[in-house]
Scaffold this active site. Structure first.
Site, PDB file in Angstrom:
ATOM      1  N   HIS A  98      10.012 -14.400  -9.626  1.00 59.13           N
ATOM      2  CA  HIS A  98       8.670 -14.427  -9.059  1.00 59.13           C
ATOM      3  C   HIS A  98       8.770 -14.707  -7.564  1.00 59.13           C
ATOM      4  CE1 HIS A  98       5.129 -16.998  -7.787  1.00 59.13           C
ATOM      5  NE2 HIS A  98       4.557 -15.828  -8.048  1.00 59.13           N
ATOM      6  N   SER A  99       8.098 -13.909  -6.748  1.00 55.86           N
ATOM      7  CA  SER A  99       8.007 -14.133  -5.304  1.00 55.86           C
ATOM      8  C   SER A  99       9.406 -14.232  -4.689  1.00 55.86           C
ATOM      9  CB  SER A  99       7.156 -15.380  -5.039  1.00 55.86           C
ATOM     10  OG  SER A  99       6.766 -15.461  -3.698  1.00 55.86           O
TER      11      SER A  99
END
Length: 279
Positions: A98-99
């Site tokens: 994520h990210s």
């Protein structure tokens, strides 16, 4: 069912949380900047056919900080990841990020395609870039930010509840999601609350990749890849995905309702997209 995991490496110790049955196919999961392993707890509840091994990236959560005088560089996270993989003898696994964790996952899958069977990137699609001409100014800002951090006193949380509320507001994240992250990110010593996250992570990056460098990494990804964005996530992320669509050969894109932390705030639809992709 979750397990607290610890992986001593040559110079650091990485901590992680294992969600589910360790005999099932593993999804090695990397969280975003200033988050930690519990970032994947909500979605793990819906991915029960898999073993979610959620890592605290170096400097985050319960994992070691870099040594005194060292700093944090994106490519060193890929090194830490491969040292972990090599130490555990993992041969083939699904990689999810994520990210910032998605950026690291992308770089790793490009450099070590033989280890990654499938790649899942949530609110992330390859390295952040700047043009070549910006490099001197990027490095200058980085050096100044490091000196400033070194010369300033560390700020400590005044209370857990206030920190949770601030995290939710700043990060555009649900209160319960913020509570999960903060609970792992704060400890108490001598009646003083302290952050577990290394504050050096907040200093500016010394260099950004150029767009051609990012393209070279992403074109070398050989496994099937899923990119999930939130319809209320970062606009720059959706723009980046559209611009880089033809850089990854075997690519699936999906959009779900939610902000940047949609895998925490709205985990079931995100998990459904992942299940369809993995099957």
């Amino acid at each position: 069912m979750q397990q607290a995991l610890e992986f001593p490496l040559a110079n650091i110790t990485l901590h992680a949380i294992g969600y589910g049955d360790a005999t099932k196919p593993m999804i090695l999961s990397l969280h975003g900047w200033l988050d930690n392993a519990v970032s994947f707890q909500p979605i793990a509840e819906y991915l029960t056919d898999y073993y979610i091994l959620a890592l605290d990236i170096t400097g985050h959560g319960l994992s070691s900080h870099r040594s005194d005088g060292a700093h944090y560089h994106l490519i060193d996270f890929a090194y830490d990841l491969h040292e972990l993989v090599d130490s555990q003898g993992w041969q083939s696994f699904i990689l999810m990020g994520h990210s910032m964790g998605g950026i690291i996952s992308t770089i790793y899958a490009s450099c070590f395609p033989e280890y990654v069977s499938k790649l899942i990137s949530i609110e992330s699609f390859g390295p952040m870039t700047k043009d070549t001409q910006s490099s001197p100014f990027q490095l200058r800002d980085s050096i100044l930010s490091r000196l400033k951090a070194q010369q300033s006193e560390a700020k400590h949380p005044s209370s857990i509840e206030r920190t949770i509320e601030a995290r939710a507001k700043i990060g555009d994240i649900a209160l319960e999601s913020a509570r999960l992250l903060i609970t792992r990110n704060i400890r108490e010593e001598n009646k003083q609350l302290l952050f577990n996250t290394d504050r050096r992570l907040r200093t500016f990056s010394s260099l950004r990749m150029t767009e051609p460098q990012a393209e070279a990494f992403m074109r070398n990804i050989q496994c099937p890849t899923l990119v999930i964005t939130g319809d209320k996530g970062y606009e720059s992320m959706r723009t980046t995905v559209q611009k880089r669509l033809d850089w990854v050969e075997n690519l699936t894109t999906a959009e779900c309702d939610g902000h940047h932390h949609l895998h925490m705030d709205n985990p079931q639809p995100v998990a459904n997209k992942i299940i369809v992709f993995l099957n």
